[in-house]
Scaffold this active site. Structure first.
Site, PDB file in Angstrom:
ATOM      1  N   SER A  17       7.296   0.730  12.236  1.00 52.12           N
ATOM      2  CA  SER A  17       6.633  -0.564  12.117  1.00 52.12           C
ATOM      3  C   SER A  17       5.138  -0.325  12.028  1.00 52.12           C
ATOM      4  CB  SER A  17       6.931  -1.406  13.357  1.00 52.12           C
ATOM      5  OG  SER A  17       6.355  -0.755  14.480  1.00 52.12           O
ATOM      6  N   LYS A  18       4.415  -1.380  11.740  1.00 51.82           N
ATOM      7  CA  LYS A  18       2.956  -1.240  11.621  1.00 51.82           C
ATOM      8  C   LYS A  18       2.346  -0.646  12.874  1.00 51.82           C
ATOM      9  CE  LYS A  18       1.131  -4.059   8.062  1.00 51.82           C
ATOM     10  NZ  LYS A  18       0.464  -5.256   7.639  1.00 51.82           N
ATOM     11  N   ARG A  19       2.844  -1.116  14.004  1.00 55.14           N
ATOM     12  CA  ARG A  19       2.291  -0.628  15.267  1.00 55.14           C
ATOM     13  C   ARG A  19       2.566   0.858  15.472  1.00 55.14           C
ATOM     14  NH1 ARG A  19       4.561  -2.844  20.079  1.00 55.14           N
ATOM     15  NH2 ARG A  19       3.524  -1.129  21.155  1.00 55.14           N
ATOM     16  N   HIS A  20       3.611   1.329  14.843  1.00 55.60           N
ATOM     17  CA  HIS A  20       3.990   2.723  15.053  1.00 55.60           C
ATOM     18  C   HIS A  20       3.727   3.600  13.841  1.00 55.60           C
ATOM     19  CE1 HIS A  20       6.228   0.835  18.415  1.00 55.60           C
ATOM     20  NE2 HIS A  20       5.712   1.882  19.022  1.00 55.60           N
ATOM     21  N   TYR A  39       0.824  -1.214   0.000  1.00 51.29           N
ATOM     22  CA  TYR A  39       0.000   0.000   0.000  1.00 51.29           C
ATOM     23  C   TYR A  39       0.861   1.270   0.000  1.00 51.29           C
ATOM     24  CZ  TYR A  39       1.032  -1.468   4.734  1.00 51.29           C
ATOM     25  OH  TYR A  39       1.674  -1.919   5.841  1.00 51.29           O
TER      26      TYR A  39
END
Ligand code: GLU
Length: 464
Positions: A239-242, A14
């Site tokens: 990262s995805k979490r961040h 994406y």
């Protein structure tokens, strides 16, 4: 010379925060200089490129309002052109066929590693007069200069010099005829007359190689600006979490595109102390030299705050429209309640995202059951007669915010209690919670009938 910049994503995922920021900087630079911004999809990684990713990139850019003047161009539709240039380089003795097999290359690599050397192609087919082995489809390699060095003036990082003997002969065309990134990017930047290559600094090591190819083609060199990466709030790779999620995810989480754009612009770039600025100001102020040399840190709280600043001043009808899908998902029947634009107007200063706005608006469209704790604390036997008295009054008064307020005040006086002693049980009964805007404003919007029904309903459950 007319400024021409480009955004050249590989559609292997994406459009994430880093990519969007690179696109934004390229876009802003073109707009500032009255130039053109070009979108090019680098889809030569056949295994990892997907139509879905292309769509996600286009959607993300459209949502952020990053409009392009030319493209999208697709590299896989330009194969003929890459073959033509490769042929030209072969003719000029600036490229050559290499027949080394995979196994051979692997063996070479292992030997170099075990000898403590940097693994690199050793040029075994560079000036070879060996007969090509049968059955092997060759790749085409570039004849990188053996001596001298490449120097360029990065607009962000400053002067960078790399010795040519650090660079091996890179593959231009794979054996299946698909170009490598370094080759197609050069031909495209050249054919598309790109004047400024603005991209992530993960590509800075590719630039000397690309410059050598351009030089071999006697082509003019663009300027290069390598933008430092974005780190997570914890200082590590994003990262995805961040926050390394799709830009579209931010739309789904209730952010406004202009807020995200504003935030992205501030990630590693600044104009004095300005925090909130519109896209026109960004375009006016944008300058590559004001981009930080060190990595930017993604800060979700700051994004929240910026979003809130935009929400406060956003048009009510627009916010209402954006809130609808969240409310519908939450089983709200919007046509059964007050005008959503008025509800939005009442709540928008109190929230950070559209999602929070919708959460705060739910009780206007369906009753919410208060927690037992709130009931025990506020819906007491002591409160019951006061609420009954209020209910009677509410039946008769003119239903406006001012009159409702007056009525609560006079009931408080009659029972000799403070205003909150009435406002709190009222909030709990009508909204199911205690953190709401001014209760008179809430009731005025909710309407007399619904307010009375909710109070009645709770009254009958309070023991005397
Ligand atoms: N396609 C490359 C990428 O997505 C960008 C190349 C470039 O901007 O030169 O990382």
């Amino acid at each position: 010379m007319m400024v021409r910049t480009r955004f050249a994503p590989s559609p292997t995922g994406y459009l994430h925060i880093g990519g969007a920021r690179t696109a934004l900087f390229s876009w802003a630079y073109a707009r500032k200089h009255g130039g053109k911004f070009i979108l090019r999809i680098e889809d030569t990684d056949l295994e990892r490129s997907t139509q879905q990713s292309i769509q996600a990139i286009l959607d993300g850019m459209a949502w952020l309002g990053l409009d392009y003047d030319e493209g999208p161009f697709y590299q896989m539709q330009r194969l003929e052109r890459y073959h033509e240039v490769a042929e030209q380089l072969l003719q000029n003795n600036q490229a050559y066929y290499c027949y080394a097999s995979k196994a051979e290359l692997e063996e070479m690599r292992e030997q170099q590693l075990s000898a403590g050397l940097k693994p690199r192609y050793d040029g075994r087919w560079r000036d070879s007069s060996k007969t090509p082995p049968a059955g092997i489809k060759p790749v085409i390699r570039f004849k990188n200069p053996l001596e001298g060095h490449v120097t360029f003036n990065d607009q962000i990082k400053g002067r960078i010099t790399v010795a040519n003997n650090e660079l091996d002969d890179l593959v231009l065309l794979r054996s299946d005829g698909v170009p490598t990134y370094n080759f197609s990017v050069v031909i495209d930047d050249l054919d598309m007359n790109i004047t400024q290559v603005i991209r992530g600094d993960d590509h800075v090591n590719n630039t000397p190689r690309q410059i050598n190819i351009l030089k071999a083609l006697n082509a003019p060199l663009p300027e290069y600006a390598h933008v430092p990466m974005i780190l997570g709030a914890n200082g590590e790779r994003l990262s995805k979490r961040h926050g390394a999620v799709s830009v579209i995810q931010y739309r789904e989480d209730g952010y406004l595109p202009e807020a995200l754009l504003n935030y992205l612009a501030r990630l590693g770039w600044s104009h004095g102390d300005e925090e909130i600025f519109c896209r026109e100001q960004l375009v006016e102020w944008f300058d590559l030299t004001a981009i930080n040399r060190s990595p930017a840190k993604f800060n979700p709280e700051k994004l929240h705050w910026i979003n809130q600043q935009y929400l406060k001043t956003a048009d009510n009808d627009r916010l209402a429209e954006l809130t609808v899908s969240f409310l519908t998902k939450d089983n709200c029947q919007i046509d059964q309640g007050p005008d959503l634009a008025l509800v939005v107007d009442l709540l928008k200063e109190r929230v950070n995202t559209i999602e929070e706005l919708a959460d705060a608006a739910v009780y206007f469209y369906r009753p919410l059951e208060p927690s037992n704790e709130l009931k025990e604390q506020h819906l007491t036997a002591e409160a019951k007669p006061i609420m009954s008295g209020l209910l009677e009054k509410f039946n008769q008064i003119e239903w406006t915010r001012e009159v409702i307020h007056q009525e609560i005040k006079s009931i408080a006086k009659a029972y000799d209690v403070k205003f909150p002693k009435i406002a709190m049980p009222l909030r709990v009964m009508v909204t199911g919670e205690i953190h709401t805007p001014s209760i008179d404003a809430v009731l005025a919007l909710l309407g007399r009938e619904e307010t009375l029904a909710r109070i009645n309903n709770h009254l009958s459950n309070i023991p005397d």
